[in-house]
Design an enzyme around this catalytic site. Structure first.
Site, PDB file in Angstrom:
ATOM      1  N   ASP A  46       3.396  -4.121   8.177  1.00 13.47           N
ATOM      2  CA  ASP A  46       1.921  -3.300   7.942  1.00 13.47           C
ATOM      3  C   ASP A  46       0.727  -4.148   8.146  1.00 13.47           C
ATOM      4  O   ASP A  46       0.521  -5.247   7.080  1.00 13.47           O
ATOM      5  CB  ASP A  46       1.926  -2.782   6.470  1.00 13.47           C
ATOM      6  N   HIS A  97       0.907  -1.133  -0.137  1.00  9.82           N
ATOM      7  CA  HIS A  97       0.006   0.044   0.177  1.00  9.82           C
ATOM      8  C   HIS A  97       1.004   1.287   0.008  1.00  9.82           C
ATOM      9  O   HIS A  97       2.054   1.227   0.452  1.00  9.82           O
ATOM     10  CB  HIS A  97      -0.979  -0.028   1.248  1.00  9.82           C
TER      11      HIS A  97
HETATM   12  N1  PMP Z   1      -1.810  -0.612   4.235  1.00 12.59           N
HETATM   13  C1  PMP Z   1      -2.650  -1.432   3.917  1.00 12.59           C
HETATM   14  C2  PMP Z   1      -2.645  -2.939   3.571  1.00 12.59           C
HETATM   15  C3  PMP Z   1      -4.047  -1.193   3.923  1.00 12.59           C
HETATM   16  O1  PMP Z   1      -5.008  -1.768   3.508  1.00 12.59           O
HETATM   17  C4  PMP Z   1      -4.245   0.288   4.194  1.00 12.59           C
HETATM   18  C5  PMP Z   1      -5.785   1.040   4.368  1.00 12.59           C
HETATM   19  N2  PMP Z   1      -6.391   0.522   2.973  1.00 12.59           N
HETATM   20  C6  PMP Z   1      -3.245   1.104   4.822  1.00 12.59           C
HETATM   21  C7  PMP Z   1      -2.206   0.614   4.576  1.00 12.59           C
HETATM   22  C8  PMP Z   1      -3.553   2.656   5.228  1.00 12.59           C
HETATM   23  O2  PMP Z   1      -4.518   2.581   6.304  1.00 12.59           O
HETATM   24  P1  PMP Z   1      -5.020   3.981   6.733  1.00 12.59           P
HETATM   25  O3  PMP Z   1      -5.681   4.707   5.497  1.00 12.59           O
HETATM   26  O4  PMP Z   1      -6.047   3.621   7.698  1.00 12.59           O
HETATM   27  O5  PMP Z   1      -3.989   4.785   7.539  1.00 12.59           O
END
Ligand code: PMP
Length: 414
Positions: free
Chosen positions: A195, A118
């Site tokens: 993560d 991500h």
């Molecule tokens: N990493 C992953 C694998 C995610 O799925 C997400 C949210 N979709 C995030 C990081 C980021 O999370 P947030 O937007 O809640 O900070």
């Protein structure tokens, strides 16, 4: 476990009875207990924490600290001080990039990430690599969409300082062999950041088995409120991370020209924290514990497999990732139809999915070789009937666009 009864705990399903909610990887719905905990907090317990000596303020502080302990138990940490409240996964990862690696990374050293990260577990490392001259390596995927462990073994070596890896891909839904990769990182004296944004909502996590050095997750993806998340720091490293936010309640002593830090974890929580968010997250954890994480994991994987099998049978549909499904995430495309058009057609039927790159553009562009996908992400309160409604609607989309395309000149057909 009776899913019909479980759904009754979620008021939104009563208020939107026709809705098929398949965007759980964006955010999950909230049970009544979480919603009530928020309003109860503001009605009865709205006092700041760690400041005032009067009794209700002390009681709110105790409730806040109790959630820290609850979260430590939830991830198998023996030490509640290893739990830091943040705004979410994104903030947690940035805290570590700035508070640790900015001072501990030099030219010639390496960071390994996977190509399925991500953006929030990618951009902080990209910027740091650009600033320091460190090299950013990408662990590729195998042909069927799993992390290529053999390549990881080649890539992670004595120059590696950090392996930053997602536990579960928010696009392909695969579970990564975190324990194995963590061992590999440690063998090479590198640290591992996990993560867990998509992992924590769907499966049990035990930091004493995985041994990550840092771990991040978000409350809103696991029944909790938005704006609250967790950063886990291995107790051995707590004193090595520098808080980058300075301000109230994170100090021991302040003079005109200097200050000393408070003990951990307070030094990482500058300013008034999201107290209501913490209280709400505590209720979310309680709800998940009641269902049990192994049950949630099996339920999500079974639903994911069911949906994968349904969609794979639809002509002109490409489903991404392995045949054997491990989680509730299913990304797909309809050949010749833009994913936004698919999502819009589904929206007209009150089926809510996400279309786009899911904040994982390198994966979507470079591995899936497409500009965007449709993503259906299931959670334990979804049903097979939700999956059936999606598959039926996708079939109609295919037929509609296919019929429409027959009237187009050849060069314009998808
Ligand atoms: N990493 C992953 C694998 C995610 O799925 C997400 C949210 N979709 C995030 C990081 C980021 O999370 P947030 O937007 O809640 O900070």
């Amino acid at each position: 476990m009776n899913v019909k009864e479980i759904r009754q705990d979620f008021p939104i399903f009563k208020h939107r009875p026709r809705m098929v909610y398949l965007d759980n990887a964006a955010t999950t719905q909230k049970p009544k207990s979480v919603i009530q905990a928020l309003s109860h907090f503001y009605e009865y317990d709205n006092f700041n924490v760690h400041r005032s000596v009067y009794t209700p303020a002390q009681q709110t502080t105790e409730k806040y600290e109790h959630v820290r302990k609850q979260i430590a138990d939830f991830i198998g940490s023996r030490n509640p001080k290893s739990i830091i409240f943040t705004r979410g996964t994104t903030e947690s990862i940035n805290d570590i990039a700035i508070g640790y690696f900015q001072r501990n990374l030099s030219e010639g050293e390496e960071i390994s990430v996977s190509i399925m990260e991500h953006h929030s577990n990618l951009l902080p490392w990209q910027r740091l690599a650009n600033q320091t001259g460190a090299k950013l390596n990408y662990i590729p995927l195998t042909a069927n969409g799993h992390l290529d462990v053999k390549q990881a073994e080649q890539m992670i070596g004595p120059k590696t300082k950090l392996v930053a890896l997602t536990g579960v891909s928010n696009v392909l839904g695969v579970i990564n062999p975190i324990r194995e990769i963590c061992k590999l990182a440690h063998k090479n004296h590198a640290l591992l950041l996990l993560d867990a944004a998509q992992m924590a909502p769907e499966m049990p996590i035990n930091v004493q088995k995985i041994h990550p050095d840092f771990m991040a997750f978000s409350g809103h993806k696991m029944l909790g409120p938005t704006g609250i998340g967790v950063l886990y720091i291995n107790p051995k490293l707590l004193d090595k991370v520098t808080p980058w936010q300075l301000g109230g309640e994170m100090i021991q002593n302040v003079t005109t020209h200097n200050f000393t830090y408070a003990d951990v974890p307070q030094r990482f929580e500058a300013g008034t924290p999201n107290i209501a968010g913490v209280i709400g997250l505590g209720q979310a954890i309680k709800y998940l514990n009641h269902l049990t994480m192994p049950w949630i994991q099996k339920r999500c994987a079974d639903l994911g497999q069911y949906l994968y099998d349904q969609l794979s049978q639809v002509k002109r549909v490409i489903v991404y990732g392995p045949k054997h499904r491990q989680t509730g995430i299913v990304s797909f495309n309809v050949k010749g139809v833009h994913p936004h058009d698919v999502a819009t057609a589904l929206d007209l039927n009150q089926i809510y999915v996400r279309a786009g790159q899911h904040c994982a553009q390198p994966l979507v562009n470079d591995c899936l070789k497409t500009s965007a996908t449709v993503r259906a992400s299931l959670y334990f309160y979804n049903t097979k009937s939700d999956c059936d409604r999606l598959a039926t609607c996708v079939r109609k989309v295919v037929n509609f666009f296919h019929a429409a395309q027959r009237h187009l000149p050849k060069y314009d057909r998808g």
